[in-house]
Design a protein around this motif. Structure first.
Motif, short mmCIF file in Angstrom:
data_model
loop_
_atom_site.label_atom_id
_atom_site.label_comp_id
_atom_site.label_asym_id
_atom_site.label_seq_id
_atom_site.Cartn_x
_atom_site.Cartn_y
_atom_site.Cartn_z
N MET A 44 0.81 -1.22 0.00
CA MET A 44 0.00 0.00 0.00
C MET A 44 0.85 1.28 0.00
N CYS A 45 1.92 1.32 -0.80
CA CYS A 45 2.63 2.57 -1.00
C CYS A 45 1.64 3.59 -1.56
N THR A 46 1.75 4.82 -1.10
CA THR A 46 0.69 5.79 -1.38
C THR A 46 0.56 6.13 -2.86
N TYR A 47 1.63 5.98 -3.63
CA TYR A 47 1.62 6.35 -5.04
C TYR A 47 1.16 5.22 -5.95
N CYS A 48 1.03 4.02 -5.41
CA CYS A 48 0.96 2.82 -6.26
C CYS A 48 -0.46 2.29 -6.40
N VAL A 49 -0.83 1.97 -7.64
CA VAL A 49 -2.16 1.46 -7.92
C VAL A 49 -2.21 -0.07 -7.92
N VAL A 50 -1.03 -0.72 -7.83
CA VAL A 50 -0.96 -2.18 -7.95
C VAL A 50 -1.86 -2.92 -6.95
N PRO A 51 -1.90 -2.54 -5.66
CA PRO A 51 -2.80 -3.28 -4.75
C PRO A 51 -4.27 -3.24 -5.19
N PHE A 52 -4.63 -2.22 -5.96
CA PHE A 52 -6.01 -2.09 -6.41
C PHE A 52 -6.26 -2.79 -7.75
N THR A 53 -5.20 -3.01 -8.52
CA THR A 53 -5.36 -3.69 -9.81
C THR A 53 -4.95 -5.15 -9.75
N ARG A 54 -4.13 -5.51 -8.77
CA ARG A 54 -3.65 -6.89 -8.66
C ARG A 54 -4.14 -7.59 -7.39
N GLY A 55 -4.69 -6.83 -6.45
CA GLY A 55 -5.27 -7.43 -5.27
C GLY A 55 -4.26 -7.79 -4.19
N ARG A 56 -4.72 -8.57 -3.23
CA ARG A 56 -3.91 -8.95 -2.07
C ARG A 56 -2.86 -9.99 -2.44
N GLU A 57 -1.81 -10.06 -1.62
CA GLU A 57 -0.75 -11.03 -1.86
C GLU A 57 -1.25 -12.46 -1.63
N ARG A 58 -0.88 -13.33 -2.53
CA ARG A 58 -1.09 -14.77 -2.34
C ARG A 58 -0.01 -15.50 -3.13
N SER A 59 0.46 -16.62 -2.61
CA SER A 59 1.61 -17.31 -3.16
C SER A 59 1.24 -18.68 -3.70
N ARG A 60 1.92 -19.06 -4.77
CA ARG A 60 1.74 -20.40 -5.31
C ARG A 60 2.36 -21.43 -4.38
N PRO A 61 1.83 -22.64 -4.34
CA PRO A 61 2.48 -23.70 -3.57
C PRO A 61 3.88 -23.98 -4.10
N VAL A 62 4.81 -24.25 -3.19
CA VAL A 62 6.20 -24.52 -3.59
C VAL A 62 6.27 -25.65 -4.61
N ASP A 63 5.53 -26.71 -4.38
CA ASP A 63 5.64 -27.89 -5.25
C ASP A 63 5.28 -27.56 -6.69
N SER A 64 4.26 -26.72 -6.90
CA SER A 64 3.87 -26.38 -8.27
C SER A 64 4.96 -25.57 -8.97
N ILE A 65 5.65 -24.72 -8.21
CA ILE A 65 6.74 -23.92 -8.77
C ILE A 65 7.92 -24.82 -9.14
N ILE A 66 8.28 -25.71 -8.24
CA ILE A 66 9.41 -26.61 -8.50
C ILE A 66 9.11 -27.50 -9.70
N ASP A 67 7.88 -27.96 -9.82
CA ASP A 67 7.50 -28.79 -10.98
C ASP A 67 7.69 -28.01 -12.28
N GLU A 68 7.26 -26.74 -12.28
CA GLU A 68 7.41 -25.94 -13.50
C GLU A 68 8.87 -25.69 -13.82
N VAL A 69 9.67 -25.37 -12.81
CA VAL A 69 11.10 -25.13 -13.03
C VAL A 69 11.78 -26.39 -13.53
#
Length: 542
Positions: free
Chosen positions: A222-247
């Motif tokens: 929520m940096c005051t200048y940034c629109v990203v939280p409003f266009t991309r939403g809240r933080e959420r992370s992919r499961p580690v296993d799915s990332i390792i499989d893709e890599v």
């Protein structure tokens, strides 16, 4: 006392008070005012047509593209590149086919950026061109601009048929089907869960040996200048296993470089599995607008697992926040040869008052302390950064302090932009955009000039050193040259000539995705020239 005064009032006043009480008792109640307020609280729909509506006239067969051609146009950051790769995957599985023929495409999709007004202006201009050149196409606006402006895009540009936000790409086949029935379609519903973890991106440049891998979405800073939280939403992370499989799949396909992506990539925290960490990633001296996050698997754990997939595959990541660089992450970068010694540390300003107004959560001193720790822990690290010129209330003295910060730190590259006020941000609601455009432009030029001066000094110091570069392709300079990057990220140009391999094996011209040991011979602020020595590897130590 009040009772005695009332008893002493004339009879006429008593009758009047009695009448008022009756009127108040018989007047409109709370329900009346709630009902009257309803129209002003009405919100435009985020999804139309709704699935329950489209189900009445669309069948699953209608979702299939049946060979309809799509032209994909991508604007903005690396996340947008990766998002369009996700869109390709979704549409290809539903019978759509990619085309480079923009004029005759059945569908034209624009992946958009909304970080600055100039980025949106570019999209509006492109839409005007499409209106003239692709009159029969279904035109869709995707991504951050779609999420920010929403139905306003359809209202302003009657040529646009489709508006889809970053968390609604799975709905594209249905929405495209709806447009074939002569109506506009939109889905800008943000999600607290969507990461597209189960979708294998389809990459546009098949010959490239470098791939983006999205590991998390959204931003909570929520940096005051940034629109990203409003266009991309809240933080959420992919499961580690799915990332390792893709890599791992990318490694098997011959990719030699992975760039981990996220709006706040190093705040990654997989909450889907044990073990549970009790530590927070926030660096001492930095603060957040949210409670410290604990639990799950952190970025340090992910980085360790990704780097172990293939020791000959380089690992980079962007875009991080300085607050999320605890010592274990820095030590891991130092200790793993295939995790590149390049860190992006967005400073945005070198002045405490401006940093406070920006809501960055740190002071100049805290930032410089982190820089000192980074340089001490990772010898030869290459630092890059972001800076905003002319933020609300920035004085000339504040600007000079930012120039001094660039000189003191020494960055190999900086992204510098004049401040652009964005609606919905805290700065838009609370601050005054009181620096003129002329001053913003001048300060932008000065920031760029100073960082290039320092970058030239840093690159010049590399002359005579031996470096390992990963070949990325032909140089723009000529077909007789190749370009690649050293570990710390600077571009290097070499002659495209036959070279021996390890242990003086047969000579051959280096190919994209091969490592080459080089000696640096010349430098500019943004690139290096080198003599190629031999085809090499990370493990060889060049």
């Amino acid at each position: 006392m009040l009772k005695r005064l009332c008893c002493s009032w004339p009879a006429a006043i008593k009758v009047h008070l009695s009448t008022c009480r009756t009127a108040i008792k018989d007047g409109p109640g709370l329900d009346h005012f709630i009902a009257k307020a309803q129209p002003s609280r009405h919100r435009a729909p985020k999804v139309f047509p709704l699935p329950i509506e489209s189900d009445t006239y669309l069948s699953p067969e209608d979702f299939h593209g049946a060979g309809r051609t799509v032209k994909f146009l991508t604007y903005g950051c690396q996340m947008n590149v990766n998002d369009m790769e996700v869109v390709r995957s979704i549409l290809f599985k539903n019978g759509y086919v990619e085309t480079e023929d923009e004029r005759n495409a059945n569908v034209v999709l624009l992946m958009t950026c909304s970080i600055r007004e100039s980025a949106e202006d570019k999209i509006w201009r492109k839409l005007q061109l499409l209106r003239a050149n692709a009159k029969t196409a279904t035109v869709g606006v995707l991504g951050c601009m779609a999420e920010r402006i929403r139905e306003g895009i359809l209202n302003k540009s009657k040529f646009v048929d489709l508006v889809v936000g970053p968390d609604a790409y799975r709905d594209l086949p249905r929405l495209l089907a709806a447009t074939r029935f002569g109506q506009n379609a939109m889905n800008v519903q943000l999600s607290l869960e969507e990461t597209y973890a189960d979708i294998q991106p389809v990459r546009a440049e098949a010959a490239s040996k470098s791939a983006f891998v999205s590991i998390m979405r959204g931003c909570d800073n929520m940096c005051t200048y940034c629109v990203v939280p409003f266009t991309r939403g809240r933080e959420r992370s992919r499961p580690v296993d799915s990332i390792i499989d893709e890599v791992r799949q990318l490694s098997d396909q011959g990719f030699k470089q992975i760039i981990l992506l996220g709006q706040n990539v190093n705040s990654y925290r997989d909450m889907s599995q044990l073990p549970v960490s009790t530590s927070t990633s926030t660096v001492a001296g930095f603060k957040t607008v949210y409670k410290p996050k604990t639990g799950g698997l952190t970025f340090a754990t992910l980085l360790e697992k990704v780097s172990a997939v293939n020791p000959e595959m380089r690992i980079r990541f962007t875009s991080p926040h300085p607050k999320d660089f605890p010592l274990p992450v820095l030590q891991l970068i130092r200790d793993r040869p295939n995790i590149c010694n390049q860190l992006h540390l967005p400073a945005q300003s070198g002045d405490d008052a401006v940093l406070e107004a920006m809501g960055r959560g740190y002071t100049r001193e805290a930032y410089l302390d982190l820089v000192a720790q980074v340089k001490e822990t990772i010898p030869g690290v290459g630092l890059t950064s972001d800076f905003i010129a002319g933020f609300c209330g920035e004085t000339e003295e504040a600007h000079q302090r930012t120039l001094d910060l660039i000189r003191e730190v020494g960055y190999y590259f900086c992204f510098v932009f004049p401040y652009s006020m964005r609606e919905r941000t805290r700065a838009h609601r609370r601050l005054d955009d009181n620096v003129s455009d002329e001053v913003k432009q001048r300060r932008t030029v000065e920031l760029a000039h100073v960082f290039r001066e320092k970058a030239l000094e840093l690159n010049t110091k590399l002359i005579g050193s031996t470096q390992l570069i990963l070949i990325e392709g032909k140089s723009r300079r000529s077909d007789r040259h190749l370009s690649g990057r050293i570990d710390s990220g600077t571009k290097v140009i070499i002659d495209d000539v036959p070279l021996p391999g390890l242990d003086d094996t047969a000579t051959a011209n280096p190919q994209v995705g091969e490592y080459v040991a080089v000696t640096i011979t010349a430098a500019t602020s943004q690139s290096l020239t080198a003599i190629p020595l031999r085809r090499s590897s990370i493990a060889s130590g060049f």
